[in-house]
Motif scaffolding. Structure first.
Motif, mmCIF file in Angstrom:
data_model
loop_
_atom_site.group_PDB
_atom_site.id
_atom_site.type_symbol
_atom_site.label_atom_id
_atom_site.label_comp_id
_atom_site.label_asym_id
_atom_site.label_seq_id
_atom_site.Cartn_x
_atom_site.Cartn_y
_atom_site.Cartn_z
ATOM 1 N N GLY A 1 3.360 3.270 5.193
ATOM 2 C CA GLY A 1 4.405 2.534 4.482
ATOM 3 C C GLY A 1 4.401 2.802 2.999
ATOM 4 O O GLY A 1 5.461 2.951 2.371
ATOM 5 N N LEU A 2 3.203 2.889 2.425
ATOM 6 C CA LEU A 2 3.104 3.201 1.002
ATOM 7 C C LEU A 2 3.542 4.636 0.728
ATOM 8 O O LEU A 2 4.204 4.918 -0.278
ATOM 9 C CB LEU A 2 1.670 2.991 0.511
ATOM 10 C CG LEU A 2 1.188 1.532 0.463
ATOM 11 C CD1 LEU A 2 -0.308 1.487 0.147
ATOM 12 C CD2 LEU A 2 1.971 0.724 -0.571
ATOM 13 N N GLN A 3 3.198 5.539 1.631
ATOM 14 C CA GLN A 3 3.549 6.948 1.433
ATOM 15 C C GLN A 3 5.048 7.184 1.532
ATOM 16 O O GLN A 3 5.625 7.934 0.741
ATOM 17 C CB GLN A 3 2.826 7.808 2.465
ATOM 18 C CG GLN A 3 3.117 9.302 2.332
ATOM 19 C CD GLN A 3 2.372 10.134 3.358
ATOM 20 O OE1 GLN A 3 1.577 9.626 4.155
ATOM 21 N NE2 GLN A 3 2.632 11.429 3.355
ATOM 22 N N PHE A 4 5.689 6.525 2.483
ATOM 23 C CA PHE A 4 7.098 6.797 2.755
ATOM 24 C C PHE A 4 8.042 5.714 2.246
ATOM 25 O O PHE A 4 9.253 5.793 2.461
ATOM 26 C CB PHE A 4 7.302 7.011 4.259
ATOM 27 C CG PHE A 4 6.581 8.217 4.789
ATOM 28 C CD1 PHE A 4 6.991 9.502 4.442
ATOM 29 C CD2 PHE A 4 5.475 8.075 5.604
ATOM 30 C CE1 PHE A 4 6.323 10.618 4.914
ATOM 31 C CE2 PHE A 4 4.797 9.187 6.090
ATOM 32 C CZ PHE A 4 5.217 10.467 5.741
ATOM 33 N N GLY A 5 7.499 4.705 1.580
ATOM 34 C CA GLY A 5 8.348 3.687 0.978
ATOM 35 C C GLY A 5 8.956 2.707 1.949
ATOM 36 O O GLY A 5 9.982 2.090 1.641
ATOM 37 N N THR A 6 8.327 2.513 3.102
ATOM 38 C CA THR A 6 8.883 1.594 4.088
ATOM 39 C C THR A 6 8.306 0.192 3.979
ATOM 40 O O THR A 6 8.755 -0.718 4.683
ATOM 41 C CB THR A 6 8.671 2.124 5.516
ATOM 42 O OG1 THR A 6 7.263 2.336 5.736
ATOM 43 C CG2 THR A 6 9.425 3.426 5.722
ATOM 44 N N PRO B 1 0.322 -4.453 -5.318
ATOM 45 C CA PRO B 1 -1.077 -4.156 -5.646
ATOM 46 C C PRO B 1 -2.042 -4.490 -4.513
ATOM 47 O O PRO B 1 -3.010 -3.751 -4.285
ATOM 48 C CB PRO B 1 -1.333 -5.013 -6.881
ATOM 49 C CG PRO B 1 0.010 -5.149 -7.531
ATOM 50 C CD PRO B 1 0.989 -5.220 -6.393
ATOM 51 N N ALA B 2 -1.814 -5.577 -3.807
ATOM 52 C CA ALA B 2 -2.718 -5.963 -2.718
ATOM 53 C C ALA B 2 -2.745 -4.912 -1.616
ATOM 54 O O ALA B 2 -3.808 -4.626 -1.043
ATOM 55 C CB ALA B 2 -2.303 -7.311 -2.142
ATOM 56 N N PHE B 3 -1.603 -4.320 -1.317
ATOM 57 C CA PHE B 3 -1.551 -3.282 -0.281
ATOM 58 C C PHE B 3 -2.256 -2.016 -0.768
ATOM 59 O O PHE B 3 -2.981 -1.371 -0.005
ATOM 60 C CB PHE B 3 -0.104 -2.958 0.084
ATOM 61 C CG PHE B 3 0.685 -4.114 0.614
ATOM 62 C CD1 PHE B 3 0.061 -5.217 1.185
ATOM 63 C CD2 PHE B 3 2.072 -4.112 0.544
ATOM 64 C CE1 PHE B 3 0.787 -6.289 1.681
ATOM 65 C CE2 PHE B 3 2.809 -5.169 1.040
ATOM 66 C CZ PHE B 3 2.171 -6.262 1.597
ATOM 67 N N TYR C 1 -5.437 0.009 12.965
ATOM 68 C CA TYR C 1 -4.038 -0.144 13.366
ATOM 69 C C TYR C 1 -3.154 -0.607 12.210
ATOM 70 O O TYR C 1 -2.148 0.028 11.891
ATOM 71 C CB TYR C 1 -3.931 -1.115 14.542
ATOM 72 C CG TYR C 1 -2.511 -1.229 15.041
ATOM 73 C CD1 TYR C 1 -1.886 -0.140 15.639
ATOM 74 C CD2 TYR C 1 -1.791 -2.394 14.871
ATOM 75 C CE1 TYR C 1 -0.568 -0.221 16.067
ATOM 76 C CE2 TYR C 1 -0.475 -2.482 15.307
ATOM 77 C CZ TYR C 1 0.126 -1.395 15.897
ATOM 78 O OH TYR C 1 1.431 -1.466 16.307
ATOM 79 N N LEU C 2 -3.523 -1.704 11.597
ATOM 80 C CA LEU C 2 -2.696 -2.214 10.509
ATOM 81 C C LEU C 2 -2.820 -1.333 9.266
ATOM 82 O O LEU C 2 -1.849 -1.116 8.535
ATOM 83 C CB LEU C 2 -3.083 -3.654 10.183
ATOM 84 C CG LEU C 2 -1.975 -4.531 9.595
ATOM 85 C CD1 LEU C 2 -0.839 -4.684 10.589
ATOM 86 C CD2 LEU C 2 -2.525 -5.899 9.232
ATOM 87 N N GLY C 3 -4.016 -0.811 9.037
ATOM 88 C CA GLY C 3 -4.222 0.046 7.872
ATOM 89 C C GLY C 3 -3.371 1.296 7.917
ATOM 90 O O GLY C 3 -2.821 1.728 6.897
ATOM 91 N N ALA C 4 -3.240 1.900 9.104
ATOM 92 C CA ALA C 4 -2.398 3.092 9.236
ATOM 93 C C ALA C 4 -0.956 2.766 8.883
ATOM 94 O O ALA C 4 -0.277 3.549 8.207
ATOM 95 C CB ALA C 4 -2.492 3.644 10.653
#
Length: 202
Positions: free
Chosen positions: A166-171, A176-178, A158-161
């Motif tokens: 968020g990383l893909q779409f800049g939200t 680095p931790a993410f 759930y959180l990983g998705a």
């Protein structure tokens, strides 16, 4: 089918989280793709999910909506998949699963809509501020390899998705931790299968 699972979804939706979870569980299921607009507002579907949104999971006639609830339900209903928390993992598992469904979802959605909480109103808002949410999310993914400890669970689905999107779409912030945490999840075979099926359905 005596143990029928039906997922109502759309490839361009949060239903991807439920698809990933189902693939991790590894049990047969049927996918019903609904288009946005009239199909999601049709009386038959509204009888299942009055919100008129996806995903909706139906298991032997029982209805589960909301992605976090679907992940928790599947983890507990199919314990052999090993995605539910062990006793010593329960606190972190519930904590971060509901953090994703509450503060993270709200903060990211508001940021995407251009809504900023005035500093003097932060205590009135459940998540406080976007920056505070990102700082807390960094704590969540940095304390151990996975959210509940040393092994992958439904909380990571759930959180990983949300982090991956968020990383893909800049939200979300590109910290680095993410990126390190997402790198642990991105190659999971169940996620690959879910993505491929959604690509074909889209």
């Amino acid at each position: 089918m005596s143990d029928e699972l039906i997922l109502y979804t759309n490839p361009q939706s949060r239903g991807m989280i439920a698809r990933w979870m189902l693939e991790e569980v590894g049990v047969p299921y049927r996918m019903v793709v609904l288009e946005y607009g009239a199909p999601m507002k049709a009386p038959d579907y509204l009888a299942l999910n009055p919100m008129g949104k996806v995903p909706t999971l139906v298991h032997n006639g029982a209805v589960v909506t909301e992605c976090a609830a679907i992940c928790a339900y599947l983890a507990e209903t199919f314990p052999e998949a090993g995605l539910a928390p062990r006793p010593h993992e329960r606190a972190a598992w519930f904590r971060w699963l509901f953090f994703g469904a509450g503060p993270l979802e709200a903060a990211v959605s508001n940021r995407a809509l251009g809504i900023e909480v005035p500093a003097e109103r932060e205590r009135s808002i459940g998540y406080g501020s976007f920056t505070r949410v990102m700082d807390t999310l960094e704590v969540a993914v940095s304390a151990s390899p996975y959210l509940a400890g040393d092994r992958f669970t439904a909380a990571d689905v759930y959180l990983g998705a949300q982090i991956g999107w968020g990383l893909q779409f800049g939200t979300i912030d590109r910290r680095p931790a993410f990126e390190t945490y997402w790198a642990r999840l991105a190659g999971r075979p169940a996620l690959t299968r879910a993505s491929a099926t959604d690509d074909m359905a889209g």
